[in-house]
Design a protein around this motif. Sequence first.
Motif, mmCIF file in Angstrom:
data_model
loop_
_atom_site.group_PDB
_atom_site.id
_atom_site.type_symbol
_atom_site.label_atom_id
_atom_site.label_comp_id
_atom_site.label_asym_id
_atom_site.label_seq_id
_atom_site.Cartn_x
_atom_site.Cartn_y
_atom_site.Cartn_z
ATOM 1 N N UNK A 1 0.838 -1.202 0.000
ATOM 2 C CA UNK A 1 0.000 0.000 0.000
ATOM 3 C C UNK A 1 0.870 1.248 0.000
ATOM 4 N N UNK A 2 1.858 1.290 0.903
ATOM 5 C CA UNK A 2 2.737 2.457 0.968
ATOM 6 C C UNK A 2 3.548 2.601 -0.312
ATOM 7 N N UNK A 3 4.004 1.471 -0.849
ATOM 8 C CA UNK A 3 4.751 1.516 -2.098
ATOM 9 C C UNK A 3 3.932 2.099 -3.232
ATOM 10 N N UNK A 4 2.649 1.758 -3.265
ATOM 11 C CA UNK A 4 1.747 2.291 -4.287
ATOM 12 C C UNK A 4 1.557 3.801 -4.111
ATOM 13 N N UNK A 5 1.302 4.219 -2.875
ATOM 14 C CA UNK A 5 1.025 5.630 -2.616
ATOM 15 C C UNK A 5 2.222 6.524 -2.914
ATOM 16 N N UNK A 6 3.428 6.018 -2.652
ATOM 17 C CA UNK A 6 4.621 6.834 -2.838
ATOM 18 C C UNK A 6 5.195 6.725 -4.246
ATOM 19 N N UNK A 7 4.547 5.977 -5.105
ATOM 20 C CA UNK A 7 4.980 5.861 -6.497
ATOM 21 C C UNK A 7 4.231 6.883 -7.336
ATOM 22 N N UNK A 8 4.925 7.480 -8.302
ATOM 23 C CA UNK A 8 4.271 8.490 -9.139
ATOM 24 C C UNK A 8 3.257 7.877 -10.098
ATOM 25 N N UNK A 9 3.318 6.564 -10.315
ATOM 26 C CA UNK A 9 2.353 5.896 -11.171
ATOM 27 C C UNK A 9 1.098 5.582 -10.364
ATOM 28 N N UNK A 10 -0.044 5.605 -11.025
ATOM 29 C CA UNK A 10 -1.297 5.304 -10.344
ATOM 30 C C UNK A 10 -1.830 6.510 -9.594
ATOM 31 N N UNK A 11 -2.616 6.247 -8.572
ATOM 32 C CA UNK A 11 -3.282 7.314 -7.820
ATOM 33 C C UNK A 11 -2.422 7.789 -6.650
#
Length: 290
Positions: free
Chosen positions: A206-216
Amino acid sequence: MALNPPSDTVIAADDEIILIADDDSLIRLGGTAVPVEEDRIAATAHERPGPKRTLLLGWNGRAPQIVRYLDGYVPEGSTIDIASDHPAAGRDLTGLARLTANAKKCDITDRHALESLGTGLYEHVIVLSDGRYDPHHADTRTLMTLLQLRDIQSTLGERYSIVSEMYDENNRVLAEVARADDIVISDTVIGLLLAQLAENPCLADVFGYLFDSKGSELYPRPVEDYVTIGEPLRFATVIESARRRGETAIGYRVAAGINEPPRYGVVLNPGKDRPIAFVPGDTVIVLAER
C-alpha cells in the motif's frame, strides 16, 4: 493490489479490502446506506495545473533520487532550481522528463544569498541536510536556513510551502511552526512507517503504491469542485461526487483550522452521515490520478 479501483470492480470471496480506521479493533460492518443529497453534487471540472517552480536548497546523496521522484509528479515544463555550495550539487540529473534543473552556487545559511534567489517566485521550497557535515552541524545549518526563509516570508508577505529534512527528532520539534504547509521530516516518519509495517507487513504494498508516481496519489482539491457549499451536507455526498470522477474521498481540510495543531484542519475518515458546512477555501482529500 488496487487502490482507487473503478466503481464497477467486482469483489471476489477471497479478496481483501483496504480500509482506513483508527484501529483494526474498531472495524465493523456498516448498516443502512447513508442517503446522498443529489442536488448538492457539483460538476465543476478540475483546473489543470500548470508548470511548477521548485527551489531546492542544500544537497546530499539523496538529492538526485528526490529530484527524479519529483520529476514523476510535476506537470511538463516545470523547473527546479538548485542552490547550494556543495561541490556535487546538480550532478547526476540526466534523463529528466518533465523537470528542467538549474544549479547555482549559494550559501543557503546567508540571508542576502537567500534573498537574491527570489524565493517568492516559487510554489515549493525543499531544504536538504548537507551531507558533508555531521548530523548535529547539518541540522544547525538547516535551522538557520529555515529561520531566514520564514523571516523573508513574513517580511515580504510571500507564500510557498517549505519541506525540510532533519536528522535529530529534537531539532525537528524545535523547527516546527504552527503551519500545516511547513513540514519538517525526520527519522520519526520512518519509525512510524516501520511500526505500521511491523503490525501488518501487507501494508508495504500500500505504501509503495502511494509513494509511487504511477497510479493514484493523495490530493487536496477545492470543495467547490465536488459539492455546492453554504449549507450543511453529509460527507456521503462528497464521497459520491468523488466516485463519479473516478476518485476516492477519504477526508477534508477546513481552512479555518489550518493553523490549529495538532490536526491543522485535517479530518480523515469522517462518518458518512456527519453533517459538514463547507466554506470557500476548504478542500476535499482524495485518492486520484493527478
